[in-house]
Design an enzyme around this catalytic site. Structure first.
Site, PDB file in Angstrom:
ATOM      1  N   LYS A   1      11.708  -8.227   2.515  1.00 47.56           N
ATOM      2  CA  LYS A   1      12.254  -8.407   3.858  1.00 47.56           C
ATOM      3  C   LYS A   1      13.445  -7.476   4.080  1.00 47.56           C
ATOM      4  CE  LYS A   1      10.791 -13.191   4.491  1.00 47.56           C
ATOM      5  NZ  LYS A   1      11.209 -14.603   4.408  1.00 47.56           N
TER       6      LYS A   1
ATOM      7  N   PRO B   1       0.820  -1.213   0.000  1.00 42.53           N
ATOM      8  CA  PRO B   1       0.000   0.000   0.000  1.00 42.53           C
ATOM      9  C   PRO B   1       0.852   1.260   0.000  1.00 42.53           C
ATOM     10  CG  PRO B   1      -0.714  -1.501   1.726  1.00 42.53           C
ATOM     11  CD  PRO B   1       0.555  -2.055   1.180  1.00 42.53           C
TER      12      PRO B   1
ATOM     13  N   LYS C   1       0.689   3.085  -6.757  1.00 42.62           N
ATOM     14  CA  LYS C   1       0.086   2.349  -7.867  1.00 42.62           C
ATOM     15  C   LYS C   1      -1.069   3.133  -8.459  1.00 42.62           C
ATOM     16  CE  LYS C   1      -0.789  -1.162  -5.213  1.00 42.62           C
ATOM     17  NZ  LYS C   1      -0.197  -0.606  -3.973  1.00 42.62           N
TER      18      LYS C   1
ATOM     19  N   SER D   1      10.346 -19.800   7.227  1.00 43.29           N
ATOM     20  CA  SER D   1      11.476 -18.891   7.076  1.00 43.29           C
ATOM     21  C   SER D   1      11.959 -18.291   8.391  1.00 43.29           C
ATOM     22  CB  SER D   1      11.144 -17.788   6.068  1.00 43.29           C
ATOM     23  OG  SER D   1      10.309 -16.835   6.671  1.00 43.29           O
TER      24      SER D   1
ATOM     25  N   VAL E   1       2.514   2.861  -2.313  1.00 40.36           N
ATOM     26  CA  VAL E   1       3.732   3.015  -3.094  1.00 40.36           C
ATOM     27  C   VAL E   1       3.470   3.743  -4.403  1.00 40.36           C
ATOM     28  CG1 VAL E   1       4.916   1.039  -2.104  1.00 40.36           C
ATOM     29  CG2 VAL E   1       3.478   0.716  -4.117  1.00 40.36           C
TER      30      VAL E   1
HETATM   31  N1  ATP Z   1       7.224   7.864  -6.084  1.00 38.22           N
HETATM   32  C1  ATP Z   1       6.296   8.709  -5.616  1.00 38.22           C
HETATM   33  N2  ATP Z   1       6.433  10.015  -5.827  1.00 38.22           N
HETATM   34  C2  ATP Z   1       5.511  10.873  -5.360  1.00 38.22           C
HETATM   35  N3  ATP Z   1       4.422  10.538  -4.664  1.00 38.22           N
HETATM   36  C3  ATP Z   1       4.229   9.240  -4.427  1.00 38.22           C
HETATM   37  C4  ATP Z   1       5.148   8.266  -4.884  1.00 38.22           C
HETATM   38  N4  ATP Z   1       4.695   7.061  -4.522  1.00 38.22           N
HETATM   39  C5  ATP Z   1       3.558   7.277  -3.864  1.00 38.22           C
HETATM   40  N5  ATP Z   1       3.261   8.567  -3.799  1.00 38.22           N
HETATM   41  C6  ATP Z   1       2.097   9.183  -3.176  1.00 38.22           C
HETATM   42  O1  ATP Z   1       1.667   8.367  -2.113  1.00 38.22           O
HETATM   43  C7  ATP Z   1       0.266   8.356  -1.996  1.00 38.22           C
HETATM   44  C8  ATP Z   1      -0.238   6.967  -1.976  1.00 38.22           C
HETATM   45  O2  ATP Z   1      -0.116   6.394  -3.264  1.00 38.22           O
HETATM   46  P1  ATP Z   1      -1.230   5.513  -3.951  1.00 38.22           P
HETATM   47  O3  ATP Z   1      -2.547   5.878  -3.428  1.00 38.22           O
HETATM   48  O4  ATP Z   1      -1.027   5.550  -5.404  1.00 38.22           O
HETATM   49  O5  ATP Z   1      -0.856   4.110  -3.361  1.00 38.22           O
HETATM   50  P2  ATP Z   1      -1.255   2.668  -3.883  1.00 38.22           P
HETATM   51  O6  ATP Z   1      -0.008   2.006  -4.312  1.00 38.22           O
HETATM   52  O7  ATP Z   1      -2.323   2.769  -4.858  1.00 38.22           O
HETATM   53  O8  ATP Z   1      -1.740   2.000  -2.532  1.00 38.22           O
HETATM   54  P3  ATP Z   1      -2.898   0.944  -2.281  1.00 38.22           P
HETATM   55  O9  ATP Z   1      -2.343  -0.400  -2.577  1.00 38.22           O
HETATM   56  O10 ATP Z   1      -3.186   1.097  -0.825  1.00 38.22           O
HETATM   57  O11 ATP Z   1      -4.008   1.343  -3.162  1.00 38.22           O
HETATM   58  C9  ATP Z   1      -0.243   9.154  -3.150  1.00 38.22           C
HETATM   59  O12 ATP Z   1      -0.588  10.406  -2.726  1.00 38.22           O
HETATM   60  C10 ATP Z   1       0.922   9.190  -4.123  1.00 38.22           C
HETATM   61  O13 ATP Z   1       0.917  10.348  -4.902  1.00 38.22           O
HETATM   62 MG    MG Z   2      -4.371   2.326  -4.652  1.00 41.54          MG
END
Ligand code: ATP
Ligand code: MG
Length: 799
Positions: A734, A370, A374, A691, A372
């Site tokens: 990990k 979450p 996506k 593990s 990151v």
């Molecule tokens: N590399 C990055 N640069 C700038 N902002 C980022 C970056 N990665 C994540 N964010 C910011 O972090 C917040 C969370 O990202 P996002 O909602 O896209 O997560 P997700 O991967 O979709 O999570 P989930 O699996 O919970 O849906 C957003 O506001 C996004 O803009």
């Molecule tokens: Mg998301």
């Protein structure tokens, strides 16, 4: 009426002694009863009531005589016809309104000779009119003729009961036939009377025949006229006429204006929706139905909603792609820090799409923990190519209908979330993110996975059928992107349709960088602060990362920064300060005491606790393995809700450690009279799999040797009973988790060296790696070497 009742009873004595040739007369208006026919007669006038009561009482017949003038209330002898029908009173009924009804059955024709007055009712002397029983060919032919004509007339009178036809067919007496027809034919009363008075059979039949012919002709003419009218109004005119009538009815009901306006708008919306032929036809048909429905009916609103859906879907609306690779790169960089490999892959994907727009480009699927980025990457892609963005959340969807919609017959039916999001996007070529594909449930009502497969299948999605719409919608221009936290939970066939791109999570430095460049600005703006009003240094951000968050992504980090920014906004707004530069104290005050500060050091301060590494759906985490020794019978106690495999690996670690007592320098007798207890706290981490074997072994070794585990070391690896360390999965996650937790040395199975490349570079740079072949390799690096004097008493006797 009561009065007359009493009157009658007074006179009763006299009347009962009437001679046989004297008959009670019952004057009737506008009706003629024929012999053999049965007819109800309402009696209201006092004289008639008296006559009827007398007849019933004394069991006598009455003679029904028609008045010449129906208006006459109290007709005297001169106002009555002289020929009538003697009738039996079958029954006398009083209806609820108090009116008496006689059911009379005609018996024979009579002629009145003279009336006897001075009684409560009329009496008369009479003479029988004999009926001819003659039968000859002419009469027979006339009978056939009469019957045919009568049947013909009946054919044109739909309201006549079937029994009557049958009855008519069975009459064998010519007098009865003529009388029946005359009786039932809707003739004027005078005409009936005339027939009643015609005693000559042939003459009577002739008269009935001519009246019947006339009637049939009229009926035929009537039919012809209505047919001709129907023909002359062609269909369109007819419809216009009906609609006109409908409108006037609606106007009467006050349903007209608003509804008409609404329907007009709908009609226009349908015309402008750019629907394919099939859809437009259906829409027009439904609209016509709607025009005929009452506004109040449940079906009306259902149909209207349906038509709104149809007319609001972007059947032919698209945005033009604007794939300029340079610009796309700029957009991606603007929105996201790092993620170089992923951005490169996205640009390749866009380039292919640009060169071959009709080609079938792969469906990307972002997989990672979450926060990151996506979802936000998906939004960036939409922005980069100039398409609308739509997000379909699949988490918790376990019913096919949620994707494909419910049929319209279902109460509260709606299109599925694919079509819903198409409408929201407003074009039929948005970037559609299928979020949380790994959280898709398996339901009882059809498999949502199957529906999703169809959505993603380029062979099928041009004619995607939503059950609510009941017609195909073209999804082939949609750019689908999937997301998931865990790849393994996406069903195989779906996974095969997509190209998986992994986002493993960020290192500490990356997070600080993301915060500096994106999160701080965003949260500052959310809090309504200007750049010069809010400042937060890199060191402070670093503290938030280390002490207040432990995550692969940056969502919590962003949340915490948000909390700090809002607090600053309050202080500035209240006039307390003009500008906030966040300090450590501010952090403590707003976010509370550090949450993750020295966890590892704290936990591992005593012998018997080792830091393990776990893979979790949210990107890996550290976990502690605690071992203890207490008086008992030599059992191994395992707590912390461990899975079977993890229990076995604790068992193996214990067996192994017993064999290694010598080399580790403790006496095997430490087990005598003692239980060994292994506990794995950490509630949120799934605890199964092999593990944690190495960490369990190290925890036991630490306990039994009294040497603490180094607080900057974490480990993962499966062990065998011979002491070999076996490779495990999830190395990248990990290692990143260890890095986030401030660990300096990570101990990994030597056979996991192949995964080293996967580990993000700055984690690789900052961490020290120990590659273990055997458990002995772990002991040396994991256990602190205590000064000799601190060796616990119970240990070490064997060394
Ligand atoms: N590399 C990055 N640069 C700038 N902002 C980022 C970056 N990665 C994540 N964010 C910011 O972090 C917040 C969370 O990202 P996002 O909602 O896209 O997560 P997700 O991967 O979709 O999570 P989930 O699996 O919970 O849906 C957003 O506001 C996004 O803009
Ligand atoms: Mg998301």
């Amino acid at each position: 009426m009561n009065d007359s009742n009493e009157n009658v009873s007074v006179e009763n004595e006299q009347v009962t002694r009437l001679p046989e040739d004297i008959i009670i007369v019952l004057p009737v208006r506008n009706t003629v009863l024929f012999p053999g026919m049965v007819m109800p007669i309402a009696v209201r006038r006092p004289r008639s009531v008296a006559a009827a009561q007398e007849a019933v009482k004394s069991g006598r017949q009455v003679c029904l005589l028609m008045q010449r003038d129906a208006e006459e209330e109290n007709p005297g002898p001169d106002e009555l016809y002289r020929v009538g029908t003697v009738a039996n009173i079958l029954r006398m009924v009083t209806t609820a309104d108090g009116v008496q009804h006689l059911i009379c059955q005609g018996e024979r024709r009579i002629r009145i000779l003279d009336f006897i007055e001075g009684q409560p009712f009329l009496l008369a002397r009479h003479q029988a009119l004999p009926e001819s029983r003659e039968m000859n060919k002419e009469i027979e032919a006339r009978m056939l003729n009469l019957r045919d004509r009568a049947m013909q007339a009946l054919d044109m009178l739909p309201q006549v009961p079937e029994e009557f036809r049958n009855g008519l067919a069975q009459i064998s007496s010519p007098t009865l036939l003529a009388d029946s027809i005359a009786f039932y034919l809707d003739l004027k009363p005078e005409e009936k009377q005339e027939i009643l008075e015609t005693t000559d059979l042939v003459a009577r039949m002739e008269r009935v025949q001519s009246l019947l012919d006339y009637r049939v002709e009229v009926l035929e003419l009537q039919q012809k006229i209505s047919e001709r009218t129907r023909e002359s109004l062609n269909l369109r005119q007819r419809e216009a006429l009906l609609r006109e009538q409908l409108k006037s009815i609606q106007r009467e009901l006050g349903e007209d204006d608003e509804q008409a306006e609404e329907l007009k708008q709908l009609e226009q919306a349908i015309a402008e929706a750019g629907m394919p032929e099939e859809a437009e036809e259906t829409a027009r048909r439904e609209l016509k139905r709607l025009q005929r429905m009452g506004e109040m009916s449940a079906e009306y609103s259902m149909t209207r909603t349906y038509l709104e859906w149809l007319s609001e879907l972007p059947w032919s609306k698209t945005t033009d792609d604007n794939i300029d690779i340079e610009r796309a790169r700029k957009v991606l960089d603007e929105d996201h820090y790092g993620l170089e490999k992923i951005k490169k892959r996205i640009l390749e994907y866009l380039a292919v799409r640009k060169l071959n727009p009709e080609g079938k480009s792969p469906i990307l699927c972002f997989v990672g923990p979450p926060g990151v980025g996506k979802t936000s990457l998906g939004q960036s892609i939409a922005r980069a190519v100039g398409r609308r963005f739509a997000r379909v959340s699949l988490g918790g969807v376990h019913d096919e209908a949620e994707i494909r919609g419910h049929r319209r017959t279902y109460v509260g039916a709606m299109p599925g979330n694919i079509i819903q999001n198409i409408r929201k996007a407003g074009t039929r070529n948005p970037v559609m993110m299928l979020d949380e594909m790994d959280k898709l449930g398996q339901g009882f009502h059809g498999d949502p996975n199957a529906a999703l497969l169809e959505v993603l299948d380029p062979e099928q999605n041009a004619t995607f059928r939503d059950a609510y719409l009941g017609m195909p919608f073209d999804l082939s221009q949609v750019m689908f992107i999937g997301t998931a936290n865990v790849l393994d939970n996406i069903p195989g066939p779906l996974r095969d349709r997509m190209e998986v791109i992994e986002l493993p999570g960020y290192t500490r430095e990356e997070k600080i960088e993301i915060a500096k460049r994106y999160l701080v600005r965003r949260q500052r703006e959310h809090a309504g602060l200007k750049p010069e009003q809010f400042e937060i240094g890199e060191d402070i951000i670093g503290m938030i990362v280390n002490e207040y968050t432990r995550e692969a992504g940056v969502r919590n980090l962003e949340r915490q920064i948000g909390a700090v920014a809002r607090n600053a906004a309050v202080r500035i707004a209240s006039g307390e300060v003009e500008k906030v530069t966040v300090t450590e104290e501010d952090l403590r005050r707003v976010l509370g005491p550090p949450r993750f500060e020295d966890e590892v050091a704290l936990r591992t301060a005593l012998p018997g606790v080792a830091t393990g590494l776990a893979w979790t759906p949210v990107g890996g985490d550290i976990l502690f393995i605690e071992a203890n020794r207490s008086p008992g019978s030599g059992k191994l106690i395992l707590t912390g809700q461990l899975g079977e495999v993890m229990k076995e690996s604790a068992q193996a670690a214990l067996t192994l450690i017993k064999n290694r007592a010598d080399s580790l320098g403790f006496s095997p007798s430490v087990f005598d009279g003692h239980d060994i207890h292994v506990h794995v706290p950490a509630g949120a981490i799934p605890k199964d799999g092999p593990s944690a074997g190495v960490a369990m072994y190290i925890a036991l070794a630490s306990l039994l040797t009294g040497r603490t585990v180094r607080n900057d070391v974490a480990m993962t690896g499966e062990i065998t009973l011979r002491g070999l360390v076996m490779p495990v999965g999830g190395i990248k996650e990990k290692v990143l988790a260890a890095h986030r937790a401030g660990i300096r040395t990570v101990m990994l199975p030597a056979r996991n060296r192949r995964d080293f490349e996967e580990i993000p570079e700055n984690a690789r740079k900052e961490l020290e790696f120990v590659w273990m072949e055997r458990v002995e390799d772990a002991v040396d690096h994991a256990l602190a070497t205590p000064p000799r004097s601190e060796m616990p008493r119970h240990a070490g006797t064997g060394g």
